[in-house]
Write a protein that holds these residues in place. Structure first.
Motif, short mmCIF file in Angstrom:
data_model
loop_
_atom_site.label_atom_id
_atom_site.label_comp_id
_atom_site.label_asym_id
_atom_site.label_seq_id
_atom_site.Cartn_x
_atom_site.Cartn_y
_atom_site.Cartn_z
N CYS A 1 2.69 1.60 -3.51
CA CYS A 1 1.85 1.94 -4.66
C CYS A 1 1.22 3.32 -4.53
N THR A 2 1.25 3.90 -3.34
CA THR A 2 0.67 5.25 -3.20
C THR A 2 1.75 6.33 -3.23
N LEU A 3 2.99 5.94 -3.48
CA LEU A 3 4.05 6.94 -3.61
C LEU A 3 3.87 7.68 -4.93
N GLU A 4 4.24 8.94 -4.93
CA GLU A 4 4.16 9.69 -6.18
C GLU A 4 5.19 9.13 -7.15
N ILE B 1 0.84 -1.20 0.00
CA ILE B 1 0.00 0.00 0.00
C ILE B 1 0.88 1.26 0.00
N ARG B 2 1.90 1.25 0.87
CA ARG B 2 2.81 2.40 0.92
C ARG B 2 3.49 2.63 -0.43
N ALA C 1 4.86 6.16 -8.58
CA ALA C 1 4.86 4.69 -8.51
C ALA C 1 4.50 4.06 -9.86
#
Ligand code: PHE
Length: 461
Positions: free
Chosen positions: A193-196, A190-191, A198
């Protein structure tokens, strides 16, 4: 049935230990990179096809072989067919060689976990240099005794768990480690894939690329997927046979094998989702092997700001669990045959003593590899290879394992096609009988032969 044998106390325990054996460094640093480099989504399709047409039938075969004989690899093959006893030997030498280098990486993971936990609790005073993760890694692996000591600690943890026995050690640890690992992996996915940014990483792993499939390129992709699948499912390494020998007689082999292979594939995909988006979000190059796990990802965590140490600690702990459940399985893969040999000589099997001896032998083998990693190694290497790691890897992953798998497929597909049917039929209707028979006869042997050829070519070509 042997009532005195230490067995898994539940089917769930068997599943956790077997999935633990399958899920390891192969999933976390092998799969994401190979998928990205070999055609992305198209690789995934080939990989999944091979998992279900080659991996699954062999997984069923190994579990059944173990359960029928209630013995480790050597005795299991010997009782099934004395002609094929040599395959049992392959299955016992390979995991020992794997263990020797796996514990070196296990040591690295331990070092990174501790370094990141220190960051977490000491508000950055011992912080890993943000911009120098490459140098930090190089310094650590060339630090003489330090990486060796970490490997010995990792090995000690492995052998303490193994020495506590099947239900009291391996099963208890797996029952705790595998569900925890899954939860931690989901948090990291989750962390990541939600990074700018990604999206680039997702593109790297999932972008269908059929250009790899032109001409002979297809065979390469096929072999890359096949050998990845084989290593990832821990086939031909004594582990699954040993675990099968501790499985209750009324458990459904067909269903268990399907759950293990499917879980392993899902976790590989999750690992790709955890690793690559983060690497690309921070503008790093994807790389293979240790560089990915210890240099690129550490750089990602360092760049995450205040939450970095927390996510890093969760990540390295999950990798540690994955590596431990795999090193435990490798150990059991050959230790089970040593215990059988004691029984065959009329002695009482002494798991604790054998574990202690295995510890010493592995310390020796792994030290060769750690010593090489110092960079100024003056050791001699066989076959003109450049490191002992390459030699151990070539013997185990390149030759013994695929060749063992090929022999298993020929043995079960052509020599004794029906002799495990009674084993499969226990606790199951063996619905996949015709498909199983077809795959193990016609698909598995040529695929495994191709893997042997490509592996040898990669090392010597
Ligand atoms: N399957 C493990 C991995 O992917 C490696 C392994 C091989 C474990 C053989 C046990 C036996 O890392």
């Amino acid at each position: 049935m042997n009532e005195n044998k230490d067995k898994f106390s539940s089917n769930f325990g068997f599943l956790m230990a077997s999935i633990g054996s399958a899920v390891g460094l192969g999933n976390i640093w092998g799969f994401p990179y190979k998928m990205g480099m070999n055609g992305g989504f198209t690789f995934l399709i080939v990989y999944l096809l091979l998992v279900f047409t080659v991996g699954l039938p062999l997984m069923m075969g190994e579990i059944a072989l173990g359960r029928k004989s209630e013995k480790g690899a050597i005795q299991a093959y010997k009782t099934f067919s004395p002609k094929f006893k040599f395959v049992g030997w392959f299955n016992v030498i390979a995991p020992f060689l794997l263990l020797c280098f796996y514990v070196v990486f296990g040591g690295y993971i331990l070092k990174y976990l501790i370094a990141n936990l220190k960051n977490l609790f000491s508000a950055g005073s011992s912080k890993i240099a943000v911009t120098h993760t490459g140098a930090f890694f190089e310094e650590f692996i060339s630090a003489g005794t330090e990486p060796m000591i970490y490997a010995w600690i990792f090995l000690a943890v492995t052998l303490i768990i193994v020495s506590l026995g099947v239900s009291g050690g391996i099963e208890k640890f797996s029952n705790f480690a595998m569900p925890t690992l899954t939860i931690m992996l989901i948090i990291i996915v989750i962390r990541a894939c939600t990074l700018e940014g990604a999206g680039e990483g997702l593109k790297f792993i999932f972008k269908p690329d059929v250009s790899k499939f032109e001409g002979l390129g297809f065979l390469e992709v096929f072999a890359a997927a096949g050998s990845q699948m084989f290593f990832s499912l821990s086939l031909s390494s004594g582990a699954i046979i040993a675990y099968g020998s501790y499985l209750s007689k009324n458990s459904n082999i067909e269903k268990n094998a399907a759950i293990i292979t499917l879980s392993d594939a899902i976790i590989s995909i999750f690992a790709a989702l955890a690793v690559m988006p983060a690497v690309f979000a921070f503008g790093l190059e994807p790389q293979a092997g240790p560089g990915l796990l210890f240099v690129s990802l550490q750089a990602v965590f360092n760049d995450m700001g205040t939450t970095g140490p927390l996510f890093a600690s969760i990540f390295y702990l999950l990798v540690l669990f994955a590596a431990l459940t795999s090193s435990i399985a490798m150990t059991e893969g050959f230790l089970s045959s040593i215990l059988d040999a004691q029984v065959a000589r009329g002695k009482k099997p002494n798991r604790k003593l054998v574990s202690a001896l295995v510890y010493l032998a592995t310390v020796l083998g792994s030290s060769l590899i750690s010593y090489d990693a110092l960079g100024n190694s003056n050791l001699h290497h066989p076959f003109g290879l450049s490191t002992w790691l390459d030699f151990f890897d070539l013997l185990a992953e390149g030759i013994l394992m695929p060749l063992g798998g090929l022999c298993l497929a020929i043995m079960l597909g052509w020599f004794y096609p029906t002799s495990l049917d009674d084993e499969y039929a226990q606790g199951s209707k063996f619905k996949s009988k015709n498909l199983y028979r077809f795959c193990i006869r016609y698909i598995a042997p040529p695929v495994l032969l191709l893997i042997v050829i490509v592996q040898l070519n990669a090392f010597f070509g």
